[in-house]
Design a protein around this motif. Sequence first.
Motif, PDB file in Angstrom:
ATOM      1  N   ALA A 100       0.836  -1.217   0.000  1.00  0.00           N
ATOM      2  CA  ALA A 100       0.000   0.000   0.000  1.00  0.00           C
ATOM      3  C   ALA A 100       0.865   1.258   0.000  1.00  0.00           C
ATOM      4  O   ALA A 100       0.582   2.219  -0.721  1.00  0.00           O
ATOM      5  CB  ALA A 100      -0.927  -0.007   1.213  1.00  0.00           C
ATOM      6  N   GLU A 101       1.926   1.248   0.787  1.00  0.00           N
ATOM      7  CA  GLU A 101       2.810   2.419   0.849  1.00  0.00           C
ATOM      8  C   GLU A 101       3.573   2.620  -0.464  1.00  0.00           C
ATOM      9  O   GLU A 101       3.768   3.750  -0.911  1.00  0.00           O
ATOM     10  CB  GLU A 101       3.802   2.283   2.014  1.00  0.00           C
ATOM     11  N   ILE A 102       4.003   1.513  -1.063  1.00  0.00           N
ATOM     12  CA  ILE A 102       4.704   1.628  -2.350  1.00  0.00           C
ATOM     13  C   ILE A 102       3.742   2.153  -3.420  1.00  0.00           C
ATOM     14  O   ILE A 102       4.101   3.008  -4.227  1.00  0.00           O
ATOM     15  CB  ILE A 102       5.340   0.272  -2.752  1.00  0.00           C
ATOM     16  N   VAL A 103       2.498   1.655  -3.392  1.00  0.00           N
ATOM     17  CA  VAL A 103       1.487   2.151  -4.342  1.00  0.00           C
ATOM     18  C   VAL A 103       1.243   3.654  -4.106  1.00  0.00           C
ATOM     19  O   VAL A 103       1.176   4.443  -5.050  1.00  0.00           O
ATOM     20  CB  VAL A 103       0.163   1.354  -4.210  1.00  0.00           C
ATOM     21  N   HIS A 104       1.138   4.037  -2.830  1.00  0.00           N
ATOM     22  CA  HIS A 104       0.901   5.440  -2.479  1.00  0.00           C
ATOM     23  C   HIS A 104       1.987   6.350  -3.062  1.00  0.00           C
ATOM     24  O   HIS A 104       1.699   7.292  -3.810  1.00  0.00           O
ATOM     25  CB  HIS A 104       0.849   5.566  -0.944  1.00  0.00           C
ATOM     26  N   HIS A 105       3.240   6.036  -2.733  1.00  0.00           N
ATOM     27  CA  HIS A 105       4.340   6.890  -3.203  1.00  0.00           C
ATOM     28  C   HIS A 105       4.576   6.707  -4.704  1.00  0.00           C
ATOM     29  O   HIS A 105       4.953   7.669  -5.389  1.00  0.00           O
ATOM     30  CB  HIS A 105       5.605   6.607  -2.396  1.00  0.00           C
ATOM     31  N   GLY A 106       4.361   5.500  -5.189  1.00  0.00           N
ATOM     32  CA  GLY A 106       4.502   5.242  -6.629  1.00  0.00           C
ATOM     33  C   GLY A 106       3.505   6.048  -7.439  1.00  0.00           C
ATOM     34  O   GLY A 106       3.832   6.595  -8.494  1.00  0.00           O
ATOM     35  N   MET A 107       2.267   6.149  -6.939  1.00  0.00           N
ATOM     36  CA  MET A 107       1.240   6.936  -7.635  1.00  0.00           C
ATOM     37  C   MET A 107       1.599   8.422  -7.662  1.00  0.00           C
ATOM     38  O   MET A 107       1.310   9.123  -8.628  1.00  0.00           O
ATOM     39  CB  MET A 107      -0.128   6.752  -6.957  1.00  0.00           C
ATOM     40  N   ILE A 108       2.238   8.887  -6.586  1.00  0.00           N
ATOM     41  CA  ILE A 108       2.674  10.299  -6.548  1.00  0.00           C
ATOM     42  C   ILE A 108       3.702  10.533  -7.662  1.00  0.00           C
ATOM     43  O   ILE A 108       3.598  11.489  -8.434  1.00  0.00           O
ATOM     44  CB  ILE A 108       3.263  10.657  -5.163  1.00  0.00           C
ATOM     45  N   VAL A 109       4.673   9.622  -7.752  1.00  0.00           N
ATOM     46  CA  VAL A 109       5.713   9.748  -8.783  1.00  0.00           C
ATOM     47  C   VAL A 109       5.087   9.711 -10.180  1.00  0.00           C
ATOM     48  O   VAL A 109       5.360  10.580 -11.026  1.00  0.00           O
ATOM     49  CB  VAL A 109       6.766   8.621  -8.631  1.00  0.00           C
ATOM     50  N   VAL A 110       4.217   8.716 -10.406  1.00  0.00           N
ATOM     51  CA  VAL A 110       3.597   8.560 -11.732  1.00  0.00           C
ATOM     52  C   VAL A 110       2.747   9.786 -12.082  1.00  0.00           C
ATOM     53  O   VAL A 110       2.785  10.273 -13.208  1.00  0.00           O
ATOM     54  CB  VAL A 110       2.744   7.261 -11.775  1.00  0.00           C
ATOM     55  N   SER A 111       2.008  10.292 -11.102  1.00  0.00           N
ATOM     56  CA  SER A 111       1.148  11.446 -11.362  1.00  0.00           C
ATOM     57  C   SER A 111       1.957  12.691 -11.728  1.00  0.00           C
ATOM     58  O   SER A 111       1.546  13.459 -12.603  1.00  0.00           O
ATOM     59  CB  SER A 111       0.271  11.747 -10.141  1.00  0.00           C
ATOM     60  N   TYR A 112       3.085  12.892 -11.080  1.00  0.00           N
ATOM     61  CA  TYR A 112       3.921  14.037 -11.428  1.00  0.00           C
ATOM     62  C   TYR A 112       4.599  13.826 -12.777  1.00  0.00           C
ATOM     63  O   TYR A 112       4.760  14.751 -13.559  1.00  0.00           O
ATOM     64  CB  TYR A 112       4.990  14.285 -10.359  1.00  0.00           C
ATOM     65  N   ARG A 113       5.013  12.583 -13.041  1.00  0.00           N
ATOM     66  CA  ARG A 113       5.746  12.297 -14.278  1.00  0.00           C
ATOM     67  C   ARG A 113       4.845  12.319 -15.514  1.00  0.00           C
ATOM     68  O   ARG A 113       5.168  12.939 -16.509  1.00  0.00           O
ATOM     69  CB  ARG A 113       6.387  10.910 -14.193  1.00  0.00           C
ATOM     70  N   ARG A 114       3.758  11.573 -15.427  1.00  0.00           N
ATOM     71  CA  ARG A 114       2.915  11.370 -16.616  1.00  0.00           C
ATOM     72  C   ARG A 114       1.728  12.297 -16.686  1.00  0.00           C
ATOM     73  O   ARG A 114       0.973  12.292 -17.653  1.00  0.00           O
ATOM     74  CB  ARG A 114       2.443   9.909 -16.660  1.00  0.00           C
ATOM     75  N   GLY A 115       1.518  13.070 -15.634  1.00  0.00           N
ATOM     76  CA  GLY A 115       0.412  14.008 -15.628  1.00  0.00           C
ATOM     77  C   GLY A 115      -0.816  13.439 -14.932  1.00  0.00           C
ATOM     78  O   GLY A 115      -0.897  12.236 -14.675  1.00  0.00           O
ATOM     79  N   TRP A 116      -1.732  14.328 -14.633  1.00  0.00           N
ATOM     80  CA  TRP A 116      -2.946  13.906 -13.936  1.00  0.00           C
ATOM     81  C   TRP A 116      -4.123  14.765 -14.367  1.00  0.00           C
ATOM     82  O   TRP A 116      -4.032  15.988 -14.423  1.00  0.00           O
ATOM     83  CB  TRP A 116      -2.744  14.030 -12.427  1.00  0.00           C
ATOM     84  N   HIS A 117      -5.190  14.094 -14.721  1.00  0.00           N
ATOM     85  CA  HIS A 117      -6.405  14.802 -15.138  1.00  0.00           C
ATOM     86  C   HIS A 117      -7.547  14.364 -14.236  1.00  0.00           C
ATOM     87  O   HIS A 117      -7.964  13.230 -14.286  1.00  0.00           O
ATOM     88  CB  HIS A 117      -6.732  14.510 -16.592  1.00  0.00           C
ATOM     89  N   GLY A 118      -8.006  15.251 -13.381  1.00  0.00           N
ATOM     90  CA  GLY A 118      -9.039  14.900 -12.406  1.00  0.00           C
ATOM     91  C   GLY A 118     -10.407  14.778 -13.010  1.00  0.00           C
ATOM     92  O   GLY A 118     -10.634  15.066 -14.136  1.00  0.00           O
TER      93      GLY A 118
END
Lengths: 74, 138
Positions: free
Chosen positions: B120-138
């Motif tokens: 869960a923690e790896i997913v949490h921090h991994g999602m932060i990295v991916v969202s900054y890298r690849r972008g995020w559209h809410g």
Amino acid sequence: MADRRLTNHIRTLRFMAGEMTQAELGERVGVTRQTIAAVEAGKYSPSLECAFRIAEVFGKPLEDVFSWSTSERA
Amino acid sequence: MLVQERFAWVWVCALAVIFGLYFGTVAYIESGGSPSMGQQIGVLAAALSSLGIVAAGTWLAGRLRGPAERDERDKAIASRSSAIAYNVLMTGMILVGVVMPFSNGGWSIVHAALLAIAIAEIVHHGMIVVSYRRGWHG
């Protein structure tokens, strides 16, 4: 299949506003330079409030800054 | 690179290394027979101490840098990452707390709970990295 996405003309508008920097625009809008860069690159869709603030900085209506484009995808 | 993304990278790497070593060590000592309680607690204490050092290091680095600037994008990314990680954690906890007690016990449950937390923690921090890298559209 139609691929709809938010596009913007922020880069052009910054250029027309005397090469306003991303940092300067970010400061006036209330977000970081990185967020402006992400919006410009189409990597982040800003909130409605942020979008209106960006448009306000350039003195343009929202639709002159952002557009909801449709491109056909195979 | 934003400080939030940098810290997320640190945590992804630290969690992967620390829990990788932890579960590797546990598997190794269990392959040689039933490990003693002291061995199990020792390995667990080493892993938790390492996590404590990383947490203290990131906290100290954050204090030295001053308060991080957080705008709507940072908050949106943090919120979405936490929501996804929460679902992963809840799935793991349901398996650990509801399913496993009927078939396993003792340290198996402890290890499974730690694995769920680590993922869960790896997913949490991994999602932060991916969202900054690849972008995020809410």
